[in-house]
Motif scaffolding. Structure first.
Motif, mmCIF file in Angstrom:
data_model
loop_
_atom_site.group_PDB
_atom_site.id
_atom_site.type_symbol
_atom_site.label_atom_id
_atom_site.label_comp_id
_atom_site.label_asym_id
_atom_site.label_seq_id
_atom_site.Cartn_x
_atom_site.Cartn_y
_atom_site.Cartn_z
ATOM 1 N N ILE A 15 51.121 6.357 70.418
ATOM 2 C CA ILE A 15 50.158 7.302 69.869
ATOM 3 C C ILE A 15 48.837 6.570 69.692
ATOM 4 C CG2 ILE A 15 49.672 8.939 68.004
ATOM 5 C CD1 ILE A 15 52.348 9.453 69.561
ATOM 6 N N VAL A 16 47.785 7.073 70.352
ATOM 7 C CA VAL A 16 46.458 6.470 70.251
ATOM 8 C C VAL A 16 45.505 7.541 69.728
ATOM 9 C CG1 VAL A 16 44.583 5.312 71.477
ATOM 10 C CG2 VAL A 16 46.960 4.931 72.193
ATOM 11 N N ASN A 17 44.937 7.283 68.548
ATOM 12 C CA ASN A 17 44.048 8.245 67.891
ATOM 13 C C ASN A 17 44.676 9.638 67.854
ATOM 14 O OD1 ASN A 17 42.290 6.171 67.478
ATOM 15 N ND2 ASN A 17 40.664 6.948 68.766
ATOM 16 N N ALA A 18 45.930 9.696 67.422
ATOM 17 C CA ALA A 18 46.696 10.925 67.195
ATOM 18 C C ALA A 18 47.104 11.642 68.477
ATOM 19 C CB ALA A 18 45.949 11.871 66.264
ATOM 20 N N ARG A 19 46.889 11.023 69.660
ATOM 21 C CA ARG A 19 47.301 11.639 70.922
ATOM 22 C C ARG A 19 48.402 10.800 71.563
ATOM 23 N NH1 ARG A 19 41.694 11.492 71.589
ATOM 24 N NH2 ARG A 19 41.978 9.977 73.240
ATOM 25 N N PRO A 20 49.509 11.433 71.988
ATOM 26 C CA PRO A 20 50.587 10.687 72.645
ATOM 27 C C PRO A 20 50.201 10.272 74.068
ATOM 28 C CG PRO A 20 51.119 13.023 72.578
ATOM 29 C CD PRO A 20 49.826 12.849 71.830
ATOM 30 N N HIS A 21 50.622 9.080 74.444
ATOM 31 C CA HIS A 21 50.385 8.561 75.797
ATOM 32 C C HIS A 21 51.677 7.901 76.283
ATOM 33 C CE1 HIS A 21 45.958 8.948 75.786
ATOM 34 N NE2 HIS A 21 46.059 8.673 74.501
ATOM 35 N N PRO A 22 52.123 8.212 77.501
ATOM 36 C CA PRO A 22 53.262 7.484 78.059
ATOM 37 C C PRO A 22 52.808 6.074 78.434
ATOM 38 C CG PRO A 22 52.389 9.009 79.685
ATOM 39 C CD PRO A 22 51.620 9.231 78.412
ATOM 40 N N ASN A 75 58.438 2.419 71.212
ATOM 41 C CA ASN A 75 58.340 3.871 71.231
ATOM 42 C C ASN A 75 57.892 4.382 69.863
ATOM 43 O OD1 ASN A 75 58.713 6.234 72.881
ATOM 44 N ND2 ASN A 75 60.380 6.782 71.517
ATOM 45 N N GLY A 76 56.865 5.231 69.846
ATOM 46 C CA GLY A 76 56.344 5.786 68.607
ATOM 47 C C GLY A 76 55.311 4.918 67.909
ATOM 48 N N MET A 77 54.943 3.799 68.520
ATOM 49 C CA MET A 77 53.947 2.915 67.923
ATOM 50 C C MET A 77 52.611 3.648 67.846
ATOM 51 S SD MET A 77 53.429 -0.969 69.113
ATOM 52 C CE MET A 77 52.495 -2.142 68.167
ATOM 53 N N VAL A 78 51.875 3.418 66.765
ATOM 54 C CA VAL A 78 50.628 4.134 66.506
ATOM 55 C C VAL A 78 49.449 3.163 66.555
ATOM 56 C CG1 VAL A 78 49.348 5.498 64.804
ATOM 57 C CG2 VAL A 78 51.821 5.837 65.081
ATOM 58 N N PHE A 79 48.402 3.570 67.294
ATOM 59 C CA PHE A 79 47.171 2.792 67.385
ATOM 60 C C PHE A 79 46.016 3.659 66.905
ATOM 61 C CE2 PHE A 79 49.970 0.935 70.483
ATOM 62 C CZ PHE A 79 49.742 -0.423 70.375
ATOM 63 N N ASP A 80 45.166 3.105 66.053
ATOM 64 C CA ASP A 80 43.958 3.774 65.592
ATOM 65 C C ASP A 80 42.773 2.961 66.075
ATOM 66 O OD1 ASP A 80 45.124 5.938 64.042
ATOM 67 O OD2 ASP A 80 45.782 4.381 62.656
ATOM 68 N N VAL A 81 41.910 3.602 66.862
ATOM 69 C CA VAL A 81 40.758 2.931 67.446
ATOM 70 C C VAL A 81 39.486 3.577 66.902
ATOM 71 C CG1 VAL A 81 39.595 2.248 69.576
ATOM 72 C CG2 VAL A 81 42.092 2.544 69.563
ATOM 73 N N VAL A 82 38.624 2.751 66.333
ATOM 74 C CA VAL A 82 37.345 3.225 65.801
ATOM 75 C C VAL A 82 36.235 2.582 66.596
ATOM 76 C CG1 VAL A 82 35.843 3.299 63.781
ATOM 77 C CG2 VAL A 82 38.319 3.519 63.497
ATOM 78 N N ARG A 83 35.331 3.412 67.085
ATOM 79 C CA ARG A 83 34.170 2.934 67.849
ATOM 80 C C ARG A 83 32.945 3.044 66.953
ATOM 81 N NH1 ARG A 83 32.744 5.332 73.783
ATOM 82 N NH2 ARG A 83 31.366 3.660 74.434
ATOM 83 N N THR A 84 32.245 1.937 66.788
ATOM 84 C CA THR A 84 31.025 1.902 65.997
ATOM 85 C C THR A 84 29.883 1.501 66.922
ATOM 86 O OG1 THR A 84 32.315 1.181 64.085
ATOM 87 C CG2 THR A 84 29.929 0.904 63.958
ATOM 88 N N SER A 85 28.828 2.287 66.929
ATOM 89 C CA SER A 85 27.653 1.994 67.758
ATOM 90 C C SER A 85 26.471 1.646 66.880
ATOM 91 C CB SER A 85 27.304 3.196 68.637
ATOM 92 O OG SER A 85 28.328 3.451 69.540
ATOM 93 N N ARG A 86 25.838 0.519 67.205
ATOM 94 C CA ARG A 86 24.619 0.142 66.484
ATOM 95 C C ARG A 86 23.463 0.940 67.056
ATOM 96 N NH1 ARG A 86 25.352 -6.139 67.397
ATOM 97 N NH2 ARG A 86 25.338 -5.263 69.452
ATOM 98 N N SER A 87 22.590 1.356 66.201
ATOM 99 C CA SER A 87 21.424 2.118 66.695
ATOM 100 C C SER A 87 20.163 1.312 66.590
ATOM 101 C CB SER A 87 21.285 3.417 65.939
ATOM 102 O OG SER A 87 21.333 3.201 64.560
#
Length: 87
Positions: A15-22, A75-87
């Motif tokens: 699970i990456v950002n709440a979306r399942p991926h094979p 199986n079922g491992m969860v990843f949370d990815v946050v993207r931060t952009s400097r302006s």
């Protein structure tokens, strides 16, 4: 981890950002997780990514993944990815 009839690792679902991926490989890199989270959006020099995971293997059940590193998937491992952009 066992293999399928063709000698490949079995497909697991992560699970990456709440979306399942094979996922078929035994491990995943920081860069691969970022690509799954933000497909077709290459990072720029202004972007910083934070990758955290949970529900991993015993002893490595939760943590952070940094550029150039990888972690074994489960199986079922969860990843949370946050993207931060400097302006």
């Amino acid at each position: 981890m066992s293999q399928d009839d063709h000698g490949h690792p079995p497909v697991t679902t992560i699970i990456v950002n709440a979306r399942p991926h094979p996922w078929r490989a035994r491990s995943i890199t920081f860069e691969q997780v970022v690509e799954l989270a933000y497909p077709g959006q290459p990072p720029t020099d202004q972007d910083t990514f934070t990758v955290r995971y949970s529900r991993g293997h015993d002893g490595h059940g939760a943590g952070s993944l940094t550029a150039g590193r990888s972690v074994n998937v489960k199986n079922g491992m969860v990843f949370d990815v946050v993207r931060t952009s400097r302006s």
